[in-house]
Design a protein around this motif. Structure first.
Motif, PDB file in Angstrom:
ATOM      1  N   ILE A  24       0.833  -1.209   0.000  1.00 40.19           N
ATOM      2  CA  ILE A  24       0.000   0.000   0.000  1.00 40.19           C
ATOM      3  C   ILE A  24       0.864   1.254   0.000  1.00 40.19           C
ATOM      4  O   ILE A  24       0.611   2.191  -0.769  1.00 40.19           O
ATOM      5  N   THR A  25       1.890   1.284   0.851  1.00 45.19           N
ATOM      6  CA  THR A  25       2.709   2.500   0.922  1.00 45.19           C
ATOM      7  C   THR A  25       3.554   2.677  -0.338  1.00 45.19           C
ATOM      8  O   THR A  25       3.813   3.806  -0.760  1.00 45.19           O
ATOM      9  N   LYS A  26       3.972   1.591  -0.959  1.00 44.96           N
ATOM     10  CA  LYS A  26       4.686   1.699  -2.236  1.00 44.96           C
ATOM     11  C   LYS A  26       3.781   2.331  -3.287  1.00 44.96           C
ATOM     12  O   LYS A  26       4.194   3.237  -4.027  1.00 44.96           O
ATOM     13  N   ARG A  27       2.532   1.860  -3.340  1.00 40.34           N
ATOM     14  CA  ARG A  27       1.575   2.432  -4.295  1.00 40.34           C
ATOM     15  C   ARG A  27       1.269   3.892  -3.939  1.00 40.34           C
ATOM     16  O   ARG A  27       1.129   4.742  -4.823  1.00 40.34           O
ATOM     17  N   ALA A  56       8.942   2.153   6.568  1.00 39.09           N
ATOM     18  CA  ALA A  56       8.731   2.997   7.751  1.00 39.09           C
ATOM     19  C   ALA A  56       7.299   3.522   7.798  1.00 39.09           C
ATOM     20  O   ALA A  56       6.661   3.522   8.858  1.00 39.09           O
ATOM     21  N   LEU A  57       6.779   3.968   6.648  1.00 35.22           N
ATOM     22  CA  LEU A  57       5.406   4.470   6.616  1.00 35.22           C
ATOM     23  C   LEU A  57       4.426   3.338   6.890  1.00 35.22           C
ATOM     24  O   LEU A  57       3.442   3.521   7.616  1.00 35.22           O
ATOM     25  N   ALA A  58       4.677   2.160   6.324  1.00 37.90           N
ATOM     26  CA  ALA A  58       3.796   1.018   6.572  1.00 37.90           C
ATOM     27  C   ALA A  58       3.747   0.691   8.062  1.00 37.90           C
ATOM     28  O   ALA A  58       2.671   0.416   8.616  1.00 37.90           O
ATOM     29  N   GLN A  80       8.433  12.078  17.203  1.00 37.47           N
ATOM     30  CA  GLN A  80       9.677  11.835  16.482  1.00 37.47           C
ATOM     31  C   GLN A  80       9.520  12.173  15.003  1.00 37.47           C
ATOM     32  O   GLN A  80      10.379  12.832  14.401  1.00 37.47           O
ATOM     33  N   ILE A  81       8.407  11.735  14.409  1.00 34.50           N
ATOM     34  CA  ILE A  81       8.148  12.041  12.998  1.00 34.50           C
ATOM     35  C   ILE A  81       7.926  13.542  12.817  1.00 34.50           C
ATOM     36  O   ILE A  81       8.371  14.133  11.836  1.00 34.50           O
ATOM     37  N   ALA A  82       7.250  14.172  13.775  1.00 31.14           N
ATOM     38  CA  ALA A  82       6.986  15.606  13.684  1.00 31.14           C
ATOM     39  C   ALA A  82       8.285  16.410  13.683  1.00 31.14           C
ATOM     40  O   ALA A  82       8.396  17.422  12.985  1.00 31.14           O
ATOM     41  N   HIS A  83       9.276  15.979  14.460  1.00 34.39           N
ATOM     42  CA  HIS A  83      10.585  16.634  14.419  1.00 34.39           C
ATOM     43  C   HIS A  83      11.156  16.582  12.998  1.00 34.39           C
ATOM     44  O   HIS A  83      11.686  17.584  12.490  1.00 34.39           O
ATOM     45  N   LYS A  84      11.060  15.397  12.364  1.00 35.28           N
ATOM     46  CA  LYS A  84      11.555  15.268  10.986  1.00 35.28           C
ATOM     47  C   LYS A  84      10.787  16.190  10.047  1.00 35.28           C
ATOM     48  O   LYS A  84      11.372  16.876   9.195  1.00 35.28           O
ATOM     49  N   HIS A  85       9.471  16.207  10.197  1.00 34.10           N
ATOM     50  CA  HIS A  85       8.641  17.050   9.337  1.00 34.10           C
ATOM     51  C   HIS A  85       9.003  18.528   9.492  1.00 34.10           C
ATOM     52  O   HIS A  85       9.104  19.254   8.504  1.00 34.10           O
ATOM     53  N   ARG A  86       9.182  18.964  10.744  1.00 28.73           N
ATOM     54  CA  ARG A  86       9.538  20.370  10.961  1.00 28.73           C
ATOM     55  C   ARG A  86      10.884  20.688  10.337  1.00 28.73           C
ATOM     56  O   ARG A  86      11.075  21.734   9.705  1.00 28.73           O
ATOM     57  N   PRO A 400      14.843   6.543   7.886  1.00 28.13           N
ATOM     58  CA  PRO A 400      13.520   6.132   8.368  1.00 28.13           C
ATOM     59  C   PRO A 400      13.636   5.134   9.508  1.00 28.13           C
ATOM     60  O   PRO A 400      14.509   4.277   9.529  1.00 28.13           O
ATOM     61  N   SER A 401      12.721   5.252  10.450  1.00 23.60           N
ATOM     62  CA  SER A 401      12.752   4.366  11.615  1.00 23.60           C
ATOM     63  C   SER A 401      12.487   2.925  11.203  1.00 23.60           C
ATOM     64  O   SER A 401      11.762   2.642  10.256  1.00 23.60           O
TER      65      SER A 401
END
Length: 405
Positions: A24-27, A56-58, A80-86, A400-401
């Motif tokens: 799903i995440t690949k698509r 990581a997204l999956a 943790q993801i929000a830090h990356k996004h910022r 990615p984690s």
């Protein structure tokens, strides 16, 4: 808040996500980049090619579905993801785009099994999760901009120093082009560096740990050149920095970010374990420890291929010489003949629990570790076997984690 019906529908999809999550995440990424190629500016293309970002997204989507009835359980991962996004400059208006293509990917992969009821429940759940991200990231942008010397987006920096630390790692000293003050940072945090490589269609953004201590007139990053493994796509940014970037060049940095940080309220002994370029946040932590907690016992353990691949060694050894509470130990997988004749390392081969136990007398302390995933799995499993509680095991992935199970 989500309705009970929505929660039950989302939880019913957990087994499906466990099987089809990566598909799903690949698509999803295929659809996203086809419709919005401008978002390729935000992503590490090497991680896309290796499938690390998709996995990581999956994992994140799976965790959200599994804990949809108590989202507070995934709050640490969200932060943790929000830090990356910022640090990447992700904006609120991009979340509806992501939601649209994530739902489309679920429909494409699951086909008729993705009923209107399931898609409606996921749309509702995504809205709640996206709102949480947007709120947390908004606070982060504000706090980043309001702190002394801070800024919210990207800021121009001059490369004022370039120092070769080993055969594969080079340090870059970066100072603000506007000569303004620098935001403080916590040891263990990173910055995003944005570069436009001549001839490339897209800008490239990468995160690099700050490898020195806060309070200097510069930031320092120590970068490994990622082009030595033919099985892995070469890192465009790291190769560019090593081969082409020169003193005087301009790069763009985000303000420091990240939640893998040293806890200075803890006075117990601390062990810093690193493999390869994973020593960069550990060196920052070591500088901070000797400056702020001069009575706290520190054990610094580093694993490298050999002395030719061992960066910042003299700097760490000098800190240990100047501060008797610091002990250092080196583990070389393939020492050179000169390494062996001069006895410049403490263990040959790979790091293991029995050796760690000869260096660290007790589990009563905190442990921080960073490095390649196989190294981190070994360390984590060793510490678990020794009885180190989860609260005392701190680590960070470069990229990615993933999972350390």
């Amino acid at each position: 808040m989500l309705s009970e019906q929505t929660i039950q529908i989302i939880k019913s999809t957990v087994p499906v996500l466990e099987v089809h999550g990566v598909e799903i995440t690949k698509r999803f990424y295929e659809k996203l980049f086809t419709s919005h190629p401008e978002l390729l500016h935000l992503f590490n293309h090497a991680n896309q090619k290796q499938g690390r970002q998709q996995t990581a997204l999956a994992n994140a989507v799976y965790a959200a579905a599994k804990h949809i009835d108590r989202l507070e359980a995934i709050l640490p991962a969200v932060k943790q993801i929000a830090h990356k996004h910022r640090s990447l400059g992700v904006k609120p208006e991009q979340y509806p785009i992501v939601g649209e293509h994530l739902l489309g990917a679920i429909k494409d992969v699951l086909g008729d099994a993705a009923t209107d009821e399931i898609l409606g429940a996921w749309a509702e759940a995504y809205g709640v999760i996206a709102s949480a991200f947007i709120g947390i990231e908004s606070d982060m942008y504000t706090n980043s901009a309001m702190q002394p010397g801070g800024w919210s987006d990207f800021r121009a920096f001059v490369i004022t120093g370039k120092k070769r630390e080993s055969d594969v790692i080079t340090s870059f000293y970066l100072t603000p082009q506007d000569h303004g003050p620098l935001a403080a940072f916590e040891p263990g945090q990173y910055v995003s560096i944005r570069i436009q490589i001549p001839g490339d269609t897209y800008t490239h953004i990468r995160q690099y740990s700050l490898s020195h201590v806060s309070g200097q007139p510069f930031y320092r990053i120590s970068v490994k050149r990622e082009d030595t493994n033919p099985a892995i796509p070469a890192g465009k940014v790291s190769v560019y920095l090593h081969n082409q970037a020169q003193e005087g060049d301009i790069v763009w940095l985000s303000a420091p970010a990240g939640d893998f940080t040293l806890d200075h309220t803890d006075s117990r002994p601390v062990t810093l374990l690193s493999g390869g370029v994973g020593l960069t946040p550990m060196v920052s932590m070591l500088h901070s420890l000797v400056a702020k907690q001069p009575n706290r016992k520190v054990t610094f353990i580093h694993a490298a291929q050999n002395s030719q691949h061992h960066a910042l060694r003299k700097e760490v050894e000098q800190l240990a010489e100047d501060h008797p509470q610091v002990t250092v130990a080196w583990c070389y997988a393939q020492p050179t003949d000169l390494d062996s004749s001069e006895k410049v390392y403490h263990k040959e081969g790979y790091l293991d629990l029995p050796w760690i136990q000869t260096l660290v007398p007790s589990v009563n302390g905190s442990f921080y570790f960073c490095g390649p995933v196989p190294f981190m799995k070994t360390v984590n499993q060793s510490l678990i076997a020794w009885g180190v509680p989860e609260a005392d095991r701190h680590y960070e992935f470069f990229g990615p984690s993933g999972a350390l199970a």
